[in-house]
Motif scaffolding. Structure first.
Motif, PDB file in Angstrom:
ATOM      1  N   GLN A  15      -6.352  -1.183  -5.860  1.00 57.55           N
ATOM      2  CA  GLN A  15      -5.965   0.115  -5.318  1.00 57.55           C
ATOM      3  C   GLN A  15      -4.888   0.775  -6.186  1.00 57.55           C
ATOM      4  O   GLN A  15      -4.909   1.987  -6.407  1.00 57.55           O
ATOM      5  CB  GLN A  15      -5.463  -0.023  -3.886  1.00 57.55           C
ATOM      6  CG  GLN A  15      -6.544  -0.271  -2.876  1.00 57.55           C
ATOM      7  CD  GLN A  15      -5.979  -0.440  -1.470  1.00 57.55           C
ATOM      8  OE1 GLN A  15      -4.788  -0.687  -1.292  1.00 57.55           O
ATOM      9  NE2 GLN A  15      -6.838  -0.306  -0.478  1.00 57.55           N
ATOM     10  N   GLY A  16      -3.951  -0.032  -6.683  1.00 58.68           N
ATOM     11  CA  GLY A  16      -2.914   0.500  -7.560  1.00 58.68           C
ATOM     12  C   GLY A  16      -3.498   1.059  -8.844  1.00 58.68           C
ATOM     13  O   GLY A  16      -3.085   2.115  -9.331  1.00 58.68           O
ATOM     14  N   GLU A  17      -4.487   0.362  -9.413  1.00 65.34           N
ATOM     15  CA  GLU A  17      -5.127   0.852 -10.630  1.00 65.34           C
ATOM     16  C   GLU A  17      -5.886   2.151 -10.361  1.00 65.34           C
ATOM     17  O   GLU A  17      -5.860   3.078 -11.181  1.00 65.34           O
ATOM     18  CB  GLU A  17      -6.077  -0.208 -11.185  1.00 65.34           C
ATOM     19  CG  GLU A  17      -5.368  -1.395 -11.790  1.00 65.34           C
ATOM     20  CD  GLU A  17      -6.325  -2.470 -12.270  1.00 65.34           C
ATOM     21  OE1 GLU A  17      -7.555  -2.262 -12.184  1.00 65.34           O
ATOM     22  OE2 GLU A  17      -5.854  -3.514 -12.728  1.00 65.34           O
ATOM     23  N   GLN A  18      -6.551   2.235  -9.227  1.00 63.02           N
ATOM     24  CA  GLN A  18      -7.270   3.459  -8.875  1.00 63.02           C
ATOM     25  C   GLN A  18      -6.303   4.633  -8.705  1.00 63.02           C
ATOM     26  O   GLN A  18      -6.569   5.741  -9.173  1.00 63.02           O
ATOM     27  CB  GLN A  18      -8.080   3.258  -7.579  1.00 63.02           C
ATOM     28  CG  GLN A  18      -9.259   2.337  -7.736  1.00 63.02           C
ATOM     29  CD  GLN A  18     -10.262   2.864  -8.747  1.00 63.02           C
ATOM     30  OE1 GLN A  18     -10.528   4.063  -8.807  1.00 63.02           O
ATOM     31  NE2 GLN A  18     -10.795   1.965  -9.547  1.00 63.02           N
ATOM     32  N   ARG A  19      -5.177   4.389  -8.064  1.00 65.69           N
ATOM     33  CA  ARG A  19      -4.164   5.441  -7.912  1.00 65.69           C
ATOM     34  C   ARG A  19      -3.638   5.884  -9.267  1.00 65.69           C
ATOM     35  O   ARG A  19      -3.412   7.071  -9.503  1.00 65.69           O
ATOM     36  CB  ARG A  19      -3.025   4.946  -7.035  1.00 65.69           C
ATOM     37  CG  ARG A  19      -3.177   5.288  -5.579  1.00 65.69           C
ATOM     38  CD  ARG A  19      -1.876   5.074  -4.835  1.00 65.69           C
ATOM     39  NE  ARG A  19      -1.363   3.729  -5.053  1.00 65.69           N
ATOM     40  CZ  ARG A  19      -1.487   2.723  -4.197  1.00 65.69           C
ATOM     41  NH1 ARG A  19      -2.090   2.912  -3.059  1.00 65.69           N
ATOM     42  NH2 ARG A  19      -0.999   1.533  -4.468  1.00 65.69           N
ATOM     43  N   LEU A  20      -3.419   4.929 -10.166  1.00 64.69           N
ATOM     44  CA  LEU A  20      -2.930   5.259 -11.501  1.00 64.69           C
ATOM     45  C   LEU A  20      -3.947   6.122 -12.248  1.00 64.69           C
ATOM     46  O   LEU A  20      -3.576   7.122 -12.876  1.00 64.69           O
ATOM     47  CB  LEU A  20      -2.641   3.983 -12.291  1.00 64.69           C
ATOM     48  CG  LEU A  20      -2.182   4.164 -13.732  1.00 64.69           C
ATOM     49  CD1 LEU A  20      -0.849   4.895 -13.774  1.00 64.69           C
ATOM     50  CD2 LEU A  20      -2.081   2.834 -14.434  1.00 64.69           C
ATOM     51  N   LEU A  21      -5.223   5.769 -12.174  1.00 61.44           N
ATOM     52  CA  LEU A  21      -6.257   6.566 -12.833  1.00 61.44           C
ATOM     53  C   LEU A  21      -6.340   7.968 -12.246  1.00 61.44           C
ATOM     54  O   LEU A  21      -6.499   8.955 -12.982  1.00 61.44           O
ATOM     55  CB  LEU A  21      -7.610   5.856 -12.722  1.00 61.44           C
ATOM     56  CG  LEU A  21      -7.752   4.568 -13.525  1.00 61.44           C
ATOM     57  CD1 LEU A  21      -9.087   3.901 -13.216  1.00 61.44           C
ATOM     58  CD2 LEU A  21      -7.612   4.842 -15.002  1.00 61.44           C
TER      59      LEU A  21
END
Length: 79
Positions: A15-21
């Motif tokens: 989820q953190g990676e998706q938010r970053l993208l």
């Protein structure tokens, strides 16, 4: 350690990676729009005659002091 804990941590990282993208994409779109707007303003400035007061609100104009509003020479006093 339980497998469900590993899955939970993996899910949080995902989820953190998706938010970053998503944030990076949002910043890219904002940067593109800012450059397009700057290009439009530059083209508009070249096409129109330069008027320093064009598009300026009263708040942005230099202030005139009270002495500039008063008459230059005092009028004779009438009693």
């Amino acid at each position: 350690m339980y497998l469900s804990e590993d899955y939970f941590v993996f899910h949080i990282h995902e989820q953190g990676e998706q938010r970053l993208l998503q944030e990076l994409e949002r910043r890219r779109v904002i940067a593109e729009r800012a450059t397009e707007r700057a290009a439009e303003l530059a083209a508009a400035r070249e096409a129109e005659p330069t008027d320093p007061a064009q598009g300026v609100t009263d708040a942005a104009r230099p202030r005139r002091g009270i002495r500039a509003l008063l008459p230059r020479r005092p009028r004779p006093a009438t009693a």
